[in-house]
Design a protein around this motif. Structure first.
Motif, mmCIF file in Angstrom:
data_model
loop_
_atom_site.group_PDB
_atom_site.id
_atom_site.type_symbol
_atom_site.label_atom_id
_atom_site.label_comp_id
_atom_site.label_asym_id
_atom_site.label_seq_id
_atom_site.Cartn_x
_atom_site.Cartn_y
_atom_site.Cartn_z
ATOM 1 N N SER A 26 0.830 -1.209 0.000
ATOM 2 C CA SER A 26 0.000 0.000 0.000
ATOM 3 C C SER A 26 0.857 1.250 0.000
ATOM 4 O O SER A 26 0.549 2.219 -0.709
ATOM 5 C CB SER A 26 -0.963 0.006 1.194
ATOM 6 O OG SER A 26 -0.290 0.209 2.411
ATOM 7 N N HIS A 27 1.960 1.241 0.747
ATOM 8 C CA HIS A 27 2.856 2.400 0.759
ATOM 9 C C HIS A 27 3.525 2.590 -0.601
ATOM 10 O O HIS A 27 3.577 3.707 -1.119
ATOM 11 C CB HIS A 27 3.925 2.270 1.846
ATOM 12 C CG HIS A 27 3.389 2.409 3.229
ATOM 13 N ND1 HIS A 27 2.804 3.555 3.712
ATOM 14 C CD2 HIS A 27 3.349 1.515 4.250
ATOM 15 C CE1 HIS A 27 2.431 3.381 4.962
ATOM 16 N NE2 HIS A 27 2.731 2.132 5.311
ATOM 17 N N GLU A 30 1.116 3.799 -3.146
ATOM 18 C CA GLU A 30 0.493 5.062 -2.741
ATOM 19 C C GLU A 30 -1.030 4.955 -2.661
ATOM 20 O O GLU A 30 -1.768 5.771 -3.215
ATOM 21 C CB GLU A 30 0.926 6.205 -3.661
ATOM 22 C CG GLU A 30 2.410 6.454 -3.619
ATOM 23 C CD GLU A 30 2.870 7.586 -4.518
ATOM 24 O OE1 GLU A 30 2.057 8.125 -5.296
ATOM 25 O OE2 GLU A 30 4.060 7.924 -4.438
ATOM 26 N N THR A 31 -1.476 3.911 -1.976
ATOM 27 C CA THR A 31 -2.900 3.700 -1.742
ATOM 28 C C THR A 31 -3.072 3.154 -0.325
ATOM 29 O O THR A 31 -2.090 2.963 0.378
ATOM 30 C CB THR A 31 -3.503 2.772 -2.817
ATOM 31 O OG1 THR A 31 -4.922 2.809 -2.727
ATOM 32 C CG2 THR A 31 -3.007 1.348 -2.713
ATOM 33 N N SER A 32 -4.285 2.895 0.074
ATOM 34 C CA SER A 32 -4.510 2.416 1.438
ATOM 35 C C SER A 32 -4.384 0.889 1.523
ATOM 36 O O SER A 32 -4.548 0.176 0.531
ATOM 37 C CB SER A 32 -5.897 2.835 1.926
ATOM 38 O OG SER A 32 -6.896 2.109 1.238
#
Length: 66
Positions: A26-27, A30-32
């Motif tokens: 996720s990092h 660049e998302t949850s």
């Protein structure tokens, strides 16, 4: 629906093979983490951008079948 589940399985397998957690992915994408879970289970309604970002991080390509 089969293609959604196939993408989900491919992303999950590639993530595990790369030794990444869902949080790591996720990092990098660049998302949850919640979105990564949705992608990997084929549930919810993650954006195409999020799916493509996760796939790109893992070196996977999305293709369109006609």
């Amino acid at each position: 629906m089969d293609s959604v589940l196939a993408i989900a399985a491919s992303i999950r397998a590639a993530r595990k093979e790369a030794g990444l957690t869902q949080e790591d992915l996720s990092h990098l994408a660049e998302t949850s983490e919640r979105t990564i879970r949705a992608i990997e289970t084929g549930t919810g309604n993650p954006s195409l951008r999020a799916v493509a970002a996760a796939a790109n991080v893992l070196g996977l390509r999305l293709t369109v079948a006609r």
